[in-house]
Design a protein around this motif. Structure first.
Motif, PDB file in Angstrom:
ATOM      1  N   ASN A   2       0.797  -1.019  -0.143  1.00  0.00           N
ATOM      2  CA  ASN A   2      -0.096   0.034   0.182  1.00  0.00           C
ATOM      3  C   ASN A   2       0.854   1.184   0.103  1.00  0.00           C
ATOM      4  OD1 ASN A   2      -2.091  -1.830  -0.528  1.00  0.00           O
ATOM      5  ND2 ASN A   2      -2.058  -1.369   2.649  1.00  0.00           N
ATOM      6  N   ASN A  35      -1.345  -1.171  -4.590  1.00  0.00           N
ATOM      7  CA  ASN A  35      -2.256  -0.171  -3.697  1.00  0.00           C
ATOM      8  C   ASN A  35      -2.058   0.016  -3.695  1.00  0.00           C
ATOM      9  OD1 ASN A  35      -5.460  -0.498  -3.260  1.00  0.00           O
ATOM     10  ND2 ASN A  35      -4.069  -0.615  -1.052  1.00  0.00           N
ATOM     11  N   SER A 283      -2.973   5.461  10.636  1.00  0.00           N
ATOM     12  CA  SER A 283      -3.302   4.991  11.294  1.00  0.00           C
ATOM     13  C   SER A 283      -3.655   3.543  11.604  1.00  0.00           C
ATOM     14  CB  SER A 283      -3.603   5.250  12.668  1.00  0.00           C
ATOM     15  OG  SER A 283      -4.955   5.800  12.849  1.00  0.00           O
ATOM     16  N   THR A 284      -4.486   3.347  10.146  1.00  0.00           N
ATOM     17  CA  THR A 284      -5.694   2.491   9.897  1.00  0.00           C
ATOM     18  C   THR A 284      -5.567   1.877   9.032  1.00  0.00           C
ATOM     19  OG1 THR A 284      -7.421   4.573   9.493  1.00  0.00           O
ATOM     20  CG2 THR A 284      -7.691   3.310  11.410  1.00  0.00           C
ATOM     21  N   LYS A 285      -5.023   2.718   7.446  1.00  0.00           N
ATOM     22  CA  LYS A 285      -5.154   1.840   5.800  1.00  0.00           C
ATOM     23  C   LYS A 285      -3.921   1.236   5.924  1.00  0.00           C
ATOM     24  CE  LYS A 285      -8.162   4.421   4.914  1.00  0.00           C
ATOM     25  NZ  LYS A 285      -9.289   3.558   4.538  1.00  0.00           N
ATOM     26  N   HIS A 286      -2.889   1.169   7.073  1.00  0.00           N
ATOM     27  CA  HIS A 286      -1.751   0.028   6.977  1.00  0.00           C
ATOM     28  C   HIS A 286      -0.582   0.405   5.569  1.00  0.00           C
ATOM     29  CE1 HIS A 286      -3.288  -2.684   9.950  1.00  0.00           C
ATOM     30  NE2 HIS A 286      -4.581  -2.700   8.839  1.00  0.00           N
ATOM     31  N   ILE A 287      -0.622   1.541   5.687  1.00  0.00           N
ATOM     32  CA  ILE A 287       1.132   2.146   5.074  1.00  0.00           C
ATOM     33  C   ILE A 287       1.568   1.986   4.814  1.00  0.00           C
ATOM     34  CG2 ILE A 287       1.594   4.053   3.958  1.00  0.00           C
ATOM     35  CD1 ILE A 287      -1.280   3.869   3.075  1.00  0.00           C
ATOM     36  N   ASP A 288       2.505   1.316   3.713  1.00  0.00           N
ATOM     37  CA  ASP A 288       3.630   0.628   3.130  1.00  0.00           C
ATOM     38  C   ASP A 288       5.392   1.949   3.082  1.00  0.00           C
ATOM     39  OD1 ASP A 288       3.053  -2.436   4.242  1.00  0.00           O
ATOM     40  OD2 ASP A 288       2.043  -1.957   2.320  1.00  0.00           O
ATOM     41  N   TYR A 317       4.403   6.880  12.410  1.00  0.00           N
ATOM     42  CA  TYR A 317       3.788   5.421  12.252  1.00  0.00           C
ATOM     43  C   TYR A 317       4.811   4.407  11.759  1.00  0.00           C
ATOM     44  CZ  TYR A 317      -0.301   7.417  13.543  1.00  0.00           C
ATOM     45  OH  TYR A 317      -1.399   8.763  13.632  1.00  0.00           O
ATOM     46  N   ILE A 319       6.295   4.640   8.942  1.00  0.00           N
ATOM     47  CA  ILE A 319       6.400   4.401   7.812  1.00  0.00           C
ATOM     48  C   ILE A 319       7.367   5.648   6.946  1.00  0.00           C
ATOM     49  CG2 ILE A 319       4.871   4.659   5.628  1.00  0.00           C
ATOM     50  CD1 ILE A 319       2.507   5.531   7.756  1.00  0.00           C
TER      51      ILE A 319
END
Length: 379
Positions: A2, A35, A283-288, A317, A319
């Motif tokens: 993501n 994604n 915090s919720t979308k699991h961004i890589d 987070y 990221i």
């Protein structure tokens, strides 16, 4: 995988949305199964309204108003997709780019036209107003804007003052008996990226007055007029705006709104991040990975610009972030401390500034493709 695509505009070349689309195209050339989530950003200046409208599926409303010299124009403001927040850019009605250079005169220019936009939003039922400062032609302490909302600024004889910052030297009374009743239910947030106080050697008049047409003598007169306004405001509301950080933004408009409307002066990027619920998204979308960018990386980047802002949030987070920029003048180690793993210029061969601006979308796509090939090979 993501990837969040969250750039600013490349000023004079591409909007933030077009930059995001060019980055997305580059990603898809490498792996179309990745994604992607696009989130055009801004720092509270030019392009903020468009970025928020695009990100929230909001809409624009066009209003008949006036420019800083009181001439009839049409200007637009935005409303977020949830219809809760209006985004008003002061420059769209009271901007310096709307006036010919020889007409600039901060003694008489007014923010009244911006107030008309805000009034329209309030009458549509909006109660959260974000005002984006920057690019103003004014030095009136926001009094023109406040007049549009029902405030009256009077001299000792009870006569309403003329428009412009210089008339404030004759201010005797702030009359709020005719203000919009809805103001009591409104929350005003001011998005700006400067920390200048209202008055003094680093204040609105001294720092920004000359670029708006003020001579040294007029700068001094305007500063004295704003100081007098601040004194009267303090007597009226027991609030001192004289040395508030950021109060000098947009010819003191931030200070006037802070004092009369209890507006909150915030980092432009942080206001935008709050409006777009950036913390929740990260915090919720699991961004890589985050890909961001803006036209120029320089000494101002740390002062609330998009690359600096998004990297601060990304760091919370853990990221990693990669930035694409048009030009690199200076890279602060603060960026690297905030998980920016690398910065890439989009320029891939000798070319002029105009050539790079004309080809920006293609250059962004090509550089993104190379970044993704390198990044994925190390994953």
């Amino acid at each position: 995988m993501n990837i969040l695509i969250a750039p600013d505009s490349f000023k004079g070349s591409l909007s933030a949305l077009k930059v995001a689309n060019a980055i997305e195209t580059g990603i898809n050339k490498v792996d179309s199964s990745i994604n992607t989530l696009t989130l055009p950003l801004a720092d509270g200046g030019e392009g903020t309204m468009e970025a928020i409208i695009a990100a929230t599926q909001g809409q624009k409303f066009t209003v008949n108003t006036v420019d800083a010299l009181g001439r009839d124009i049409s200007a637009a403001y935005g409303v977020t997709g949830n219809k809760k927040t209006a985004i008003v850019e002061l420059a769209t009605a009271s901007g310096i780019d709307l006036i010919d250079h020889q007409e600039l005169n901060p003694a008489v220019t007014s923010t009244y036209g911006t107030g008309i936009l805000i009034k329209d939003a309030i009458q549509r039922g909006i109660r959260e107003i974000t005002i984006c400062l920057g690019g103003s032609a004014t030095n009136d302490g926001g009094t023109g804007l406040l007049k549009a909302l029902g405030f009256n600024f009077k001299d000792e004889f009870g006569t309403v003052l003329d428009e412009g910052g210089l008339s404030l030297k004759n201010l005797h009374e702030i009359d709020d008996s005719e203000i919009l009743t809805e103001l009591a239910d409104c929350q005003f947030n001011i998005a700006c990226d400067v920390t200048n106080p209202f008055i003094g050697n680093h204040g609105a008049s001294a720092v920004f007055g000359p670029q708006k047409g003020a001579t040294p003598a007029l700068v001094q007169a305007l500063d004295q007029a704003l100081e007098h306004f601040a004194d009267i405001l303090q007597q009226k509301y027991a609030i001192s705006i004289h040395n508030v950080s950021g109060a000098g933004a947009a010819g003191g408009a931030a200070g006037g709104l802070y004092g009369c409307l209890n507006a909150q002066i915030c980092s432009g990027f942080d206001v935008i991040a709050q409006t777009l619920n950036l913390n929740e998204l990260l915090s919720t979308k699991h961004i890589d990975l985050i890909l961001t960018g803006e036209g120029q990386l320089d000494a101002q980047t740390d002062n609330g610009k998009v690359i600096s802002g998004i990297s601060r949030y990304a760091n919370r987070y853990h990221i990693p972030t990669i930035a694409l920029v048009g030009g690199i003048q200076n890279i602060s180690h603060t960026l690297y401390d905030n998980r920016v793993i690398s910065v890439f210029s989009i320029v891939n061969r000798p070319m002029s500034l105009s050539q790079s601006m004309e080809s920006a979308a293609d250059l962004i796509t090509k550089q993104t493709e190379q970044i993704m090939r390198l990044y994925l090979s190390k994953s």
